[in-house]
Write an enzyme that holds these catalytic residues in place. Sequence first.
Site, PDB file in Angstrom:
ATOM      1  N   ASP A   1     -19.436 -17.537  22.375  1.00 13.38           N
ATOM      2  CA  ASP A   1     -19.495 -18.935  21.964  1.00 13.38           C
ATOM      3  C   ASP A   1     -18.421 -19.693  22.767  1.00 13.38           C
ATOM      4  O   ASP A   1     -17.588 -19.110  23.460  1.00 13.38           O
ATOM      5  CB  ASP A   1     -19.301 -19.060  20.448  1.00 13.38           C
TER       6      ASP A   1
HETATM    7  C1  BGC Z   1     -21.426 -23.697  18.770  1.00 18.20           C
HETATM    8  C2  BGC Z   1     -22.650 -22.939  19.229  1.00 18.20           C
HETATM    9  C3  BGC Z   1     -23.320 -23.651  20.365  1.00 18.20           C
HETATM   10  C4  BGC Z   1     -22.315 -23.868  21.468  1.00 18.20           C
HETATM   11  C5  BGC Z   1     -22.897 -24.550  22.693  1.00 18.20           C
HETATM   12  C6  BGC Z   1     -20.522 -24.086  19.915  1.00 18.20           C
HETATM   13  O1  BGC Z   1     -19.522 -24.950  19.503  1.00 18.20           O
HETATM   14  O2  BGC Z   1     -20.720 -22.904  17.837  1.00 18.20           O
HETATM   15  O3  BGC Z   1     -23.535 -22.797  18.142  1.00 18.20           O
HETATM   16  O4  BGC Z   1     -24.422 -22.910  20.800  1.00 18.20           O
HETATM   17  O5  BGC Z   1     -21.252 -24.660  20.972  1.00 18.20           O
HETATM   18  O6  BGC Z   1     -23.249 -25.857  22.428  1.00 18.20           O
END
Ligand code: BGC
Length: 773
Positions: free
Chosen positions: A296
């Site tokens: 993430d």
């Molecule tokens: C979130 C994810 C997401 C990623 C990319 C993160 O802050 O936890 O769910 O896929 O950002 O946007």
Amino acid sequence: MRTGRGKAATGLAAVVLSTAVAGGVVAATQSSDEAALQPARGAASQNIEHRIDSLIRRMTLEDKLNQIQLLSDGQMKERPGEASKPVGGVFSEVDPVLINKYQRQAMESRLGIPILFAYDTIHGFRTIFPIPLGAASSFDPKVASEDHRIGARESAAVGLKQIYSPMVDVSHEPRWGRIAEAGGEDPYLNSVFAAARVKAAQGDNYADKDKVVTSVKHYAAYGQPEAGRDYNTTDMSERRLHDLYLPPFKAAVDAGSDTAMCSFNSINGEGGCASKRLETDLLKKQWGFDGFIESDYTAVAELRTCPPKTPDEGPCGHGIAEDGPGAAAAALNAGTDSEMVSELIRGNGKMLLAQKRISQSRIDDAVRRILRIKFRAGLFEKPYVPVDPVAAEAAQLQPDAVAAARKAAGRSMVLLKNEGGTLPLSKTKTTAVIGPLGDDGHAMLGPWWGRGRDEDAVTVFAGIKAQNPQTTFTEACKMAHTEPPQATPADECASDAGFDAAVTAAKAADQVVLALGESREQSGEAASRSEIDLPGRQEELLRRIKTEAPGKPIAVVLFNGRPLTLEGVVDDAPAILEAWFPGVQAGHAVADVVFGDVNPGGKLPVSFPRRVGQVPIYYNHEPTGRPCDKNQKYNSRHRDIPFCDPQFPFGFGLSYSKFEVSNLRLSSKSVSRNGRVRAHVDVRHVSGPEGDEVVQLYIRDPVASLSQPVRRLRGFERVTLKPGQSDTVTFTLDKSDFGFHDNAGKLVVEQGQIEVYAGNSSEGKLMQTLMVR
Ligand code: BGC
């Protein structure tokens, strides 16, 4: 008679792992760790592996580390040269012209390796569907399939080939804003929906032009942060991890999800993106996942202690590595293959390799996995999106997509209360739409609105007025629509200055639709709340209308991303319809249900507490030696609440019709540990219009070596019945149902009695017993 959607449909019982590959579905047996690490077999796969071998032979260390790097659209704009290195992936860029431009730079670079473009298509790309918690309320996996079929099509039309979905984090935490993004508190329901989303988005072959590869997230147990605060620590027993939180990931992988995202949180002291046990040993080896795991957002950097030792400004956190290189080594060695936003693996890879803190074979394995997905996605053959921006735009919000979103929203709504048949309202009587969310398209799209536009959304007022021209709108108070820390919940509906006008409008109309709830900014990522009631003075608004326009039919329609505490609303509102954030067709779908063209049939995928102090309150809890008794002292209860139960239990939802679920019977009274047994349940339409009932099957293991939940959902089927009709639903149970995990994470199936329950909620009373031999 039908076969209910049991494990067979989700693959939960499968002993053979199916992995979708370009050109077909190939079976990979789970024989040994070694075998499971091998790619799926088959001619197409072998060809891919040869092509990867040949590429890897020609790649320098730098080329390989670039493949491991995943950058955001913003980072790419700052450093467009990254495209010709090329980096492995880019996310959040949705301009097809720019995507093609980056792709051309990548394809024209020395090795011609395409970039994988990704996006958070969670509940729609441009055509926004209900939030996943709403979709789960439909208890109809087709709702999730349609959402992801169309989300994939619209995403692929601009050149995206990966979506960061499904989000499958089981959660018992209504304070947590991201409870909106998955299917609620039950592992089985989440598993069925996860599989449906994966299959719909990927199809048989995600190289197809309207398909994308899915990334199941957030691995693992991100849904249980302490205090419900986003990104916070998760700590739990192994058996809970395996029985409650991991099954939807397994279901998504079995359905073919070829990528996964590791989570921000620490789990039992390990970083979500630094857990060899979960990433390599379980996901890759045991489950046979041969795709790649991306971290993430900056989750790799967040593994290191604060303040970071290295002078860069990046994030830090868990303290399981002393510095950036340590974090990079921890993540890569654990099994993280691709690093999102932070650049520690790429930046330190050469040094780490020289110091033997990471291995060449692990780097090659990560690169191989990334390349494998790019080959399967057909990107080497078709790297470009064959459209201009006008055509890409025309592919969005197509009539079939809009119709599917309307249907999905209607099927996701849950009727929580309907005293005296207040609903449906009449289309020919005058209607006052009142409330801060009554004409608010922005809020209807929910917390992951993708490329959805506020102006696409049909507001409640617009939808009701389209079906009943004698409709007025009075806002009464405003939702602030600002992101924290600027706004506190008190900023929402903070003033009662508009309440007099609302009361006047209510008095002047024959019937009232009161549109209340949360702003979309109050749910989703980084939007945890400590109080989960209706923000601001909304309850007061309801009370004033009820007392000053007495006897008026009032339907409260709720828009929210989490279970709310609704004691006051339940006391004052004759009818309550839970609409969640219904998406782009919100107003039409609300009107369909409110006026009775759609008979509500959704059920709650999560318990609604009466007070926030009851949290966590969930139906699949273990029993205690002192069960809650509101009339006694020495038992498991809250002194200040004269109740033991939630406001609304899991699986609950009303209809405009009455149904009877009866006659639970088993095909056999005993079953061997490897055997199967069928459960049949009858469902009959008793009164009212045509409508839907969700027949639900639960089990309980009353005596086990580890205390087992009082109920566990193991099957459900949403059945449509005309007046007078009846049907029989059949479920199949086997060891994946009556087995459970021990604290070593092993599935155990014990001999003894299993109680099988059926009904139309988690409180269904029909019961039969089964002996597992
Ligand atoms: C979130 C994810 C997401 C990623 C990319 C993160 O802050 O936890 O769910 O896929 O950002 O946007």
